[in-house]
Every structure is written in structure tokens, then in C-alpha cells.
Design an enzyme around this catalytic site. Structure first.
Site, PDB file in Angstrom:
ATOM      1  N   HIS A  37     -18.846 -48.883  44.001  1.00  0.00           N
ATOM      2  CA  HIS A  37     -17.763 -48.280  44.777  1.00  0.00           C
ATOM      3  C   HIS A  37     -17.493 -46.855  44.331  1.00  0.00           C
ATOM      4  O   HIS A  37     -17.182 -45.984  45.128  1.00  0.00           O
ATOM      5  CB  HIS A  37     -16.489 -49.110  44.632  1.00  0.00           C
ATOM      6  N   GLU A  49     -37.639 -49.914  60.670  1.00  0.00           N
ATOM      7  CA  GLU A  49     -37.420 -49.843  59.222  1.00  0.00           C
ATOM      8  C   GLU A  49     -38.217 -50.903  58.472  1.00  0.00           C
ATOM      9  O   GLU A  49     -38.074 -51.065  57.270  1.00  0.00           O
ATOM     10  CB  GLU A  49     -35.931 -49.917  58.892  1.00  0.00           C
ATOM     11  N   CYS A  75     -32.535 -41.851  60.774  1.00  0.00           N
ATOM     12  CA  CYS A  75     -31.146 -41.997  60.335  1.00  0.00           C
ATOM     13  C   CYS A  75     -31.039 -42.468  58.888  1.00  0.00           C
ATOM     14  O   CYS A  75     -29.958 -42.764  58.408  1.00  0.00           O
ATOM     15  CB  CYS A  75     -30.375 -42.919  61.269  1.00  0.00           C
TER      16      CYS A  75
HETATM   17  C1  PEP Z   1     -32.121 -47.245  56.638  1.00  0.00           C
HETATM   18  O1  PEP Z   1     -32.545 -48.326  56.228  1.00  0.00           O
HETATM   19  O2  PEP Z   1     -32.737 -46.179  56.518  1.00  0.00           O
HETATM   20  C2  PEP Z   1     -30.813 -47.178  57.306  1.00  0.00           C
HETATM   21  C3  PEP Z   1     -30.397 -46.084  57.889  1.00  0.00           C
HETATM   22  O3  PEP Z   1     -30.014 -48.280  57.275  1.00  0.00           O
HETATM   23  P1  PEP Z   1     -29.203 -48.741  55.974  1.00  0.00           P
HETATM   24  O4  PEP Z   1     -29.279 -47.626  54.958  1.00  0.00           O
HETATM   25  O5  PEP Z   1     -27.833 -49.009  56.435  1.00  0.00           O
HETATM   26  O6  PEP Z   1     -29.956 -49.949  55.561  1.00  0.00           O
HETATM   27 MG    MG Z   2     -31.673 -50.206  56.864  1.00  0.00          MG
END
Ligand code: PEP
Ligand code: MG
Length: 577
Positions: free
Chosen positions: A194, A436, A507
């Protein structure tokens, strides 16, 4: 004075130079003493009063949260209230006082040690780290029992005070806002703690996981905190101070200069628009998004609405959250990712079964497909909110086309149920999938045909392609976005999206790394979504690049099979426009 260096994990960038201010660690001061049997009821009463006092204190903090407090704070404080209310902390120490005839501080510390011990047996790193919450709550109770104030004393009001703590609770972090500490460093915490999550939203240099900083550093020692390198220099020589002062001025200047490009369009020198979007966790993050100049939300990690609670947010609660974000963004896109629960992001849904390997277990879309009611509720809420802005839906962790088809079927059912209830929604809502998992990248062609857009989640893609747990610091040196296999998977996904004229975004954390911006543009990425604080430094790179010039060099880079050679060529790419 001896000068020395301590290494930790840098979780928020920048450089700070200032005097150390140590926060006292109440737990170190607990002593055990015998209580006469006739005084036991009074000792239990003293214990009960301390619990009640901390509860009142936490509730007060919660109701007085400033409007600009990071969104996660409320949830964190709520977790602390829940921990405090649990009978293992608020009731069981009474019997320890009674049976062992000991003082209240000792009883709660003993109980805490046993709870922490249980946490330490948990394999999941995220859950294991949650033991810190229990420690922080108990520290508060002990401080009250010892008659200490729970407020962080502000030793001096200079801007140059650096907080040195064993660990910092989210409630304590509030003081950072008010007193504007220059930086903070802690012994505990990992990248997913956190403390690390909060530090990013406070935007001051910070380092966690230093292990012994609190015992090695003394109050008023001069220290340098280099958040980029994760390095703390204690009692630096005047020469080192001068060097860091220069580095600090340079960093601050660069940050100021970046504000000049805030309203500029994110366009390459040869006229290609690269959309820079923001990643958010909770609706309150919208303020940071607007301040960053982001032109949309590329990833709304909705699982954060499901965390730190035993129940599921119902359709209305979710609808209000999604609507709030959609309305605040107006016509700008808001990409809402459906629940990505599991692994390091635990919600009540994950309590049903302990997975032997949670990163490979029943998580994200797999979990949603196995819990159709929960999934339908979320889809209905998102669809309802689609009336109020430019909402798109993103599905996480797709691994096969049959999974996508099943997902689309449930979406159609959610639409049909809304039609039946005569509730309006955007019938033409756009849907995308996260790439992913390596299997999805390799089959990106078929996903591109059946979806409106693709978004590459590089955090997980790297984890699964290289078999490296993204939360495990012991293998973090092997977690490399420039591994040729990772770049090949990204290139393959981009090619598939382009073939079917579908938009393609990144992302994951790679999107917010300015050193990778030119590479990603050269690879053909049109949209990057990142933490709002990275938008301007990435935009600077976009403005300094030409897609045409990047393409041939990047083509060459993608044919390299050694990381060293890739890094050398990337340096060259970053030097040219
Ligand atoms: C990722 O896996 O790159 C992603 C954007 O999702 P998270 O980080 O929430 O797993
Ligand atoms: Mg992810």
C-alpha cells in the site's frame, strides 16, 4: 560523520535532499509486566478503551479526508477499521490479559505476532504483505495505551524534511499532504505494498524495502533520496551534495518545462497522432487525469472497486462509479476493463478457493465466466453508464477465441436483459480485448477479427512470456521489456491489428516509460495508456519523433536476438528524431 549508502526499491521518482525525521516505532517500546489479579478487570477496561479510541480516531480521519486525498485512502482506512473490529484483535487479547495476567500492550503485541506469523505462511506475496496493515493497526493501539499521540510529530516545518519510518500506514500518509515532506523512505513494503501504491499518487520521491534504514539513520542526519535509482545516501560529502543538487535542479527544471507541452497535441513530427490516455483505479483519480492533459482513459482497473470489502458492489453502485467517470470525461473515451480479479489483486471472489499458483489460476475473464451473475451485474452497470459518455469495454486475460465468444454471449445477454427492462444503453458499444497472454498474442489475428480494438497488457505479457512473477523482487532483474521474445509478441499483435484495421494500444507499464516511446511508435502503436504522472514526459518523446524515421531502425531492432544489442540500438533510436 560516516557517509554510507542504502539500497531499496524506488517507487516514486525525483531527488530529495534533507534532514531525516524518524517516526518512532511504538512496538519497540513494549514491555511485559505482571498484573495483580484484582487489577485484571481494570487492565481489560484500559485495553477496551484503547481499541475504542483508535476506532474513533480512524473513523474521524475517514470523515475528514480532504477532497484531494488519493482515492485509495478511504478504502485503506476502512480496511484498518475492519482489522481493528475483528475479534482476533479486539476481543482475544482480553483472555491473554486474564490468563497470563499481563499488561494490555503485551497482550495485543502477542496476539499480533501470532496473526503476523499466520500471514507469513501465505504463499501469495500480495496477501503476505497485508500483514503490514495488522502491524500498523496494532501500533496505533499500543501508542494509545502508552499515552503517545498517533499524529506524526512535525519536527520542523522546513520543506526539506525526509520521513524515515519502519512502515507508513495510509492514515499517516495523510500528513504528507498537509506538511509537504520532501520524500519518504521505509524499511518495509514491496512494489505492491500500500505504501508503494500511495507514494505514486503523492508524487514525492520515495523508496521502500530498505530493511534497516530506521536503525541506521539518526534523527537530523542529512540524507539524499534518489527515487529513480532506489538509493539513499546518508551524511553525503559536500561534493556528493553538490552533484545531487545539480541533478535535482535538472530534474525539477525538466518537470516544470514539461508543463509547457500540456495543451499541445500529441503528434509526431511527421503528423501521426499518438493518443496518450490515463490508467485509473477509482473514480476519484479523474482529477489527476484532467491535470495531466490525458485525452482519454485507456484503462479503468475496475477491480479496485471490489477490493477491501467482503461484499460485491451491486449494479447501482457500479453504475454510479462508471457514470461519474464517463460524465467527467465528456466526449473523451473511457475504456472500462471488466473485473480483473485474482493473483495480486484479491477481492472477496478470490476467497472461495486457494489457488496453488494464483497468477495461472481462476482469475480475470476466467473467473468472470465462472461467476456469470457477478459478470452480468458488471456488464449491465457498464452498459447503463454508456448512455452518459464515450464508454468502451475491455476484456482482460483472453487466452482463446472460445473464451471471447462465450464472453460476447454474456454481453449480449446483458444487453437483452436491459432491453427487457426498457433501460437505454449504447447499442453500438465498442469492445476490445487485452492481449497479455502469449497465446493471445500469437493468435492476435483471430482476436483482431472478432473485436473492435486490442490493448496490449505488457505487465502480464512479460510475466507470462518470460515466466517471471511480476511481484517477486528476487527475479525482478530478469523482468525485461526489451527481451527479444517480448518485442516479437508485441510486434505480432500490432501487425494483426493493422491487418484488420483495428486500433491498437499499450496499457501496461511500458506505455509510461519515455525510453520506450520511440520504439513503440516505430512499431506502429497509436495509443499509449499510463499513470497520469507519466503523460507529459511521454508526450515530449512523441513530439520529438518521426514515425517514418523510427520505422526502419525499429525494423532492424526487431531482428536482433540479444538484449545488449537491442539496448545499444535503442539508445541510438532515442538520440534521433
Ligand atoms: C497489464 O497486465 O499490463 C495490465 C495493464 O493489467 P494489470 O497491470 O492490471 O494486470
Ligand atoms: Mg494484466
Amino acid at each position: 560523520m560516516t557517509s554510507f549508502i542504502i539500497h531499496g526499491i524506488g517507487v516514486s521518482n525525483g531527488i530529495a535532499i534533507g534532514k531525516a525525521h524518524l517516526i518512532s516505532n511504538a512496538l519497540l517500546e513494549v514491555a511485559q509486566y505482571d498484573i495483580n489479579s484484582k487489577n485484571i478487570p481494570a487492565e481489560i477496561k484500559r485495553f477496551d478503551e484503547a481499541i475504542a479510541s483508535v476506532k474513533t480516531e480512524l473513523n474521524k480521519i475517514r470523515t475528514q479526508l480532504p477532497s484531494d486525498a488519493p482515492g485509495e485512502l478511504d478504502a485503506f482506512i476502512n480496511t484498518h477499521i475492519m482489522i481493528l473490529s475483528d475479534k482476533s484483535l479486539s476481543i482475544l487479547p482480553r483472555s491473554i490479559i486474564e490468563n497470563e495476567r499481563c499488561n494490555a500492550e503485551w497482550a495485543i503485541k502477542k496476539q499480533m505476532d501470532s496473526i503476523v506469523n499466520q500471514f507469513e505462511q501465505i504463499e501469495d506475496k500480495y496477501l503476505r504483505e497485508r500483514k503490514q496493515d495488522v502491524i500498523q493497526v496494532v501500533e496505533r493501539v499500543i501508542k494509545v495505551l502508552l499515552g503517545h499521540s498517533n499524529k506524526i510529530a512535525v519536527q520542523n516545518k522546513e520543506k526539506l524534511t525526509i520521513l524515515v519510518a519502519h512502515d507508513i500506514s495510509p492514515a499517516d500518509a495523510l500528513h504528507f499532504k498537509k506538511h509537504k515532506y520532501a520524500a519518504f523512505i521505509t524499511d518495509g513494503g514491496g512494489v505492491t505494498s500500500h505504501t508503494a501504491i500511495l507514494s505514486r499518487s503523492l508524487n514525492i520521491p520515495s523508496i521502500v524495502g530498505l530493511q534497516n534504514a530506521r536503525s541506521l539513520i539518526r534523527d537530523n542526519d542529512l540524507i539524499i533520496v534518489d527515487g529513480m535509482q532506489g538509493v539513499v545516501i546518508v551524511n553525503p560529502s559536500s561534493q556528493v551534495q553538490k552533484q545531487y543538487k545539480k541533478l535535482q535542479d535538472f530534474w525539477n527544471n525538466e518537470q516544470d518545462k514539461l508543463q509547457d507541452i500540456k495543451s499541445k497535441k500529441s503528434i509526431t513530427q511527421d503528423g501521426n497522432l499518438i493518443s496518450l490516455f490515463a490508467n485509473i483505479e477509482v473514480p476519484n483519480d479523474i482529477d489527476a487525469v484532467n491535470a495531466s492533459g490525458a485525452t482519454g482513459i485507456g484503462l479503468f482497473r475496475t477491480e479496485f472497486l471490489f477490493m477491501n470489502r467482503q461484499d460485491m458492489p451491486d449494479e447501482e453502485e457500479q453504475f454510479q462509479a462508471y457514470k461519474k467517470v464517463a460524465e467527467a470525461m465528456g466526449k473523451k473515451p473511457v475504456i472500462i476493463r471488466t473485473l480483473d480479479s485474482g493473483a495480486d489483486k484479491q477481492t472477496a471472489l478470490d476467497n472461495k478457493k486457494i489457488s496453488p499458483n494464483p497468477a495461472l489460476g481462476l482469475r480475470a475473464i476466467r473467473l468472470c465466466l465462472s461467476e456469470p451473475k457477478v459478470f452480468m451485474t458488471q456488464l449491465r452497470a457498464i452498459l447503463r453508464a454508456s448512455q452518459f459518455g464515450n464508454i468502451k469495454i475491455l476484456f482482460p486475460m483472453l487466452s482463446s477465441i472460445s473464451e471471447l465468444r462465450q464472453t460476447k454471449l454474456i454481453l449480449e445477454r446483458a444487453k437483452a436483459s436491459l432491453r427487457k427492462d426498457k433501460i437505454r444503453f449504447n447499442e453500438k458499444i465498442i469492445i476490445g480485448g487485452m492481449i497479455e497472454i502469449p497465446a493471445a498474442a500469437i493468435s492476435a489475428d483471430i482476436f483482431a477479427q472478432e473485436l473492435d480494438f486490442l490493448s496490449i497488457g505488457t505487465n502480464d505479457l512479460i510475466q507470462y512470456a518470460l515466466a517471471i512473477d511480476r511481484t517477486d523482487e528476487t527475479v525482478s532483474h530478469l523482468y525485461n521489456p526489451l527481451h527479444p521474445a517480448v518485442l516479437k509478441l508485441i510486434a505480432l499483435t500490432i501487425k494483426s491489428a493493422q491487418k484488420y484495421h483495428k486500433s491498437i494500444a499499450i496499457c501496461g507499464e511500458m506505455a509510461g516509460e519515455p525510453k520506450l516511446t520511440k520504439l513503440l511508435i516505430g512499431m506502429g502503436i497509436e495509443q499509449l495508456s499510463m499513470h497520469p504522472s507519466h503523460i507529459l514526459s511521454v508526450k515530449k518523446q512523441v513530439l520529438n519523433s518521426s514515425m517514418k524515421n523510427m520505422k526502419s531502425l525499429v525494423h532492424k531492432l526487431l531482428n536482433l536476438n540479444e538484449v545488449d544489442k537491442i539496448e545499444t540500438l535503442l539508445k541510438k533510436i532515442n538520440q534521433i528524431n
